[in-house]
Design a protein around this motif. Structure first.
Motif, short mmCIF file in Angstrom:
data_model
loop_
_atom_site.label_atom_id
_atom_site.label_comp_id
_atom_site.label_asym_id
_atom_site.label_seq_id
_atom_site.Cartn_x
_atom_site.Cartn_y
_atom_site.Cartn_z
N LEU A 128 41.74 -17.73 7.16
CA LEU A 128 42.57 -18.84 7.64
C LEU A 128 43.93 -18.35 8.13
O LEU A 128 44.46 -18.86 9.13
N VAL A 129 44.51 -17.35 7.46
CA VAL A 129 45.78 -16.77 7.93
C VAL A 129 45.57 -16.12 9.28
O VAL A 129 46.36 -16.31 10.21
N TRP A 130 44.52 -15.36 9.43
CA TRP A 130 44.22 -14.68 10.69
C TRP A 130 43.97 -15.69 11.81
O TRP A 130 44.41 -15.50 12.94
N ALA A 131 43.30 -16.80 11.50
CA ALA A 131 42.92 -17.75 12.54
C ALA A 131 44.05 -18.67 12.96
O ALA A 131 44.14 -19.05 14.13
N TYR A 132 44.95 -19.04 12.04
CA TYR A 132 45.91 -20.11 12.33
C TYR A 132 47.38 -19.70 12.37
O TYR A 132 48.20 -20.42 12.91
N ARG A 170 41.35 -13.45 18.44
CA ARG A 170 41.19 -14.81 17.90
C ARG A 170 39.88 -15.45 18.35
O ARG A 170 39.45 -16.43 17.78
N TYR A 171 39.27 -14.90 19.38
CA TYR A 171 37.96 -15.39 19.83
C TYR A 171 36.95 -15.37 18.68
O TYR A 171 36.15 -16.28 18.52
N TRP A 172 37.01 -14.32 17.87
CA TRP A 172 36.04 -14.17 16.77
C TRP A 172 36.27 -15.16 15.65
O TRP A 172 35.37 -15.42 14.84
N ALA A 173 37.45 -15.77 15.58
CA ALA A 173 37.70 -16.79 14.56
C ALA A 173 36.82 -18.02 14.78
O ALA A 173 36.48 -18.72 13.84
N LEU A 174 36.49 -18.28 16.03
CA LEU A 174 35.56 -19.38 16.34
C LEU A 174 34.13 -18.88 16.53
O LEU A 174 33.17 -19.58 16.19
N ALA A 175 33.98 -17.69 17.08
CA ALA A 175 32.66 -17.20 17.43
C ALA A 175 31.81 -16.88 16.19
O ALA A 175 30.63 -17.22 16.15
N ILE A 176 32.39 -16.25 15.19
CA ILE A 176 31.61 -15.85 14.00
C ILE A 176 31.05 -17.07 13.26
O ILE A 176 29.85 -17.12 12.98
N PRO A 177 31.87 -18.10 12.90
CA PRO A 177 31.27 -19.27 12.25
C PRO A 177 30.26 -20.01 13.13
O PRO A 177 29.25 -20.50 12.64
N THR A 233 22.62 -19.62 13.97
CA THR A 233 21.57 -18.78 13.41
C THR A 233 20.86 -19.50 12.27
O THR A 233 19.62 -19.46 12.17
N ILE A 234 21.60 -20.16 11.41
CA ILE A 234 20.99 -20.89 10.29
C ILE A 234 20.14 -22.05 10.79
O ILE A 234 19.01 -22.25 10.33
N VAL A 235 20.64 -22.80 11.76
CA VAL A 235 19.87 -23.93 12.31
C VAL A 235 18.59 -23.43 12.99
O VAL A 235 17.51 -24.02 12.82
N LEU A 236 18.68 -22.34 13.75
CA LEU A 236 17.49 -21.80 14.40
C LEU A 236 16.50 -21.25 13.38
O LEU A 236 15.28 -21.39 13.57
N ALA A 237 16.98 -20.63 12.31
CA ALA A 237 16.08 -20.12 11.27
C ALA A 237 15.34 -21.27 10.59
O ALA A 237 14.13 -21.17 10.34
N ILE A 238 16.03 -22.36 10.30
CA ILE A 238 15.38 -23.52 9.69
C ILE A 238 14.36 -24.12 10.66
O ILE A 238 13.23 -24.45 10.27
N GLY A 239 14.72 -24.25 11.93
CA GLY A 239 13.78 -24.76 12.93
C GLY A 239 12.56 -23.86 13.09
O GLY A 239 11.43 -24.34 13.21
#
Length: 167
Positions: A66-70, A87-94, A100-106
């Protein structure tokens, strides 16, 4: 130090029999022993330590993220932090993690649909463990008949019981 003969709880009253060489003792909830029974081992269990370290590590990692992102770059530079990921990775990683989780469940649900036979297949009714009811009729009296062996009830009998018995 507490007097060993003092009574703190009703369970402690049973400990007076220790002087008479009793073989059974009851743990007191006031003693601070964790777990079931008296095992002779003291201290935290490894799973408790791993859980504590894992929870503290998660909190620390979340705060750092959170410190790194905001926090603005000028504040990070003022405290001496000059190298950090974009800062791109602060949004890209989550986002990548959630997709990935939604595709794995599907994918898992899709594999289950592919592995399941269609509703019209007889494999949904019969398998290698299915047993037909035997038509064993004993020649002895009607009251002395043995118990029939375990068998599956036919689908026609179930349909008759469920749908044709509307009287």
């Amino acid at each position: 130090m507490e007097d060993p003969r003092s009574v703190n709880s009703p369970r402690r009253t049973l400990s007076f029999t220790k002087d008479r060489r009793a073989t059974v003792s009851f743990p007191d909830s006031d003693d601070g022993a964790s777990g079931f029974g008296v095992s002779g081992e003291h201290g935290p269990k490894p799973s408790e330590v791993y859980g504590f370290v894992g929870s503290i590590s998660t909190v620390v990692a979340t705060v750092i993220f959170l410190v790194w992102a905001y926090v603005p770059e000028s504040w990070l530079h003022s405290i001496g932090i000059f190298y950090y990921p974009s800062r791109y990775w602060a949004l890209a990683i989550p986002t990548y993690a959630m997709v990935t989780i939604v595709l794995a469940i599907g994918f898992y649900v899709g594999l289950n649909f592919l592995a399941t036979p269609p509703p019209t297949s007889y494999t949904t009714i019969f398998d290698e463990f299915s047993r037909e009811p035997s038509s064993f009729i004993s020649s002895s009296e009607e009251n002395d008949q043995p118990i029939e062996p375990i068998a599956d009830i036919g689908i026609n009998q179930i349909n008759d019981l469920m749908f044709n018995d509307l009287k």
